[in-house]
Design a protein around this motif. Structure first.
Motif: not given
Length: 286
Positions: A144, A149, A154, A172-173, A175-176, A179
């Motif tokens: 990463r 991205c 991820i 959290n990962w 959610d990233e 996105q």
């Protein structure tokens, strides 16, 4: 008419070759009793390459390997070759060798960040299957840094956090990653599972704290209820022992005496009728 002479010469040459072929045995052909083993030694038809290539046993394969892993090729070409080799090992579920191949590819330090990110991510997948979740997590973090991205990195990072019981980090990962692609099915599945486990973990922590506090209150109440005394040498007076006193501190008291090498104490519940009756009329030093 002009081509008749060359054609006749070609026919004569072919006849001569066939006559020689029929009169002399062909050398280099397969043996009837072991043709399958000999056939499997041809690189094009190999079902599975040997783990260790012996140039004497497999000269053709050794030659191909020397061409593939030629050090004169560019670092990018060599890294890609090791990546492909690692992918083949991965498909065969030989994850240890896959890790070695991806590592060799990374050692080439090629200038292509995308290729290096893929090598890190693929090595993370192999480490994950070996149960090396921390090593896998370190690899996806490295991937990463090169390609923030990179969705596969991820996903695999979220899986590693899940296995390591880092449920909040897994969420959290996810959610990233969502996105980047809100419809990524794997991330959605991981997030639901991680969030559920996170809530369960938080609930268990709360329960454990409440239980600990309850036990602490009970212990404090018990300490307040229990009274400890010792008699002086004559047995005429009593001395109350502070709850947090150590045995050594009590034994060092000038009015304490040990009989028959055994320290003796009176322990009772302060509010009990026995304790009240026992203390009635006696002088108690506090």
């Amino acid at each position: 008419m002009e081509r008749s002479q060359p054609d006749a010469a070609d026919d004569n040459a072919m006849d001569s070759f066939l006559d020689k072929f029929q009169s002399q045995p062909y050398r280099g052909g397969f043996h009837e009793d072991q043709w399958e083993e000999e056939f499997d030694k041809i690189p094009l038809f190999m079902k599975k390459a040997p783990s260790e290539i012996d140039p004497k046993e497999n000269p053709d394969l050794a030659c191909l390997q020397s061409i593939i892993f030629d050090e004169d090729r560019s670092p990018e070409e060599q890294a890609k070759t090791y990546k492909d080799e690692g992918n083949d090992y991965f498909k065969e579920k030989d994850y240890k060798k896959a890790v070695i191949s991806y590592t060799e590819g990374l050692k080439k330090k090629c200038a292509d960040p995308d290729l290096n990110a893929v090598l890190y991510t693929n090595r993370a997948a192999a480490q994950y299957h070996l149960g090396n979740f921390r090593s896998a997590l370190n690899d996806v973090k490295a991937a990463r840094k090169l390609k923030p991205c990179h969705l596969k990195a991820i996903v695999r990072g979220a899986l590693c956090h899940l296995e390591l019981k880092h449920f909040a980090e897994a969420v959290n990962w996810c959610d990233e990653g969502l996105q980047i692609d809100a419809k990524e099915k794997k991330l959605l599945e991981i997030r639901i599972k991680a969030d559920k486990l996170k809530r369960t973990e938080q609930r268990d922590v709360r329960k454990a704290k409440l239980k600990e506090k309850k036990e602490q209150n009970q212990n404090e109440a018990l300490l307040q209820a229990i009274k400890v005394y010792f008699e002086d040498e004559d047995g005429a007076e009593l001395y109350q022992v502070p709850p947090k006193s150590t045995l050594l501190q009590v034994l060092q008291h000038p009015r304490y005496s040990v009989k028959a090498l055994t320290p003796a104490f009176l322990v009772c519940v302060g509010s009990s009728s026995f304790c009240k009756n026992y203390l009635r009329g006696r002088q108690v030093h506090r």
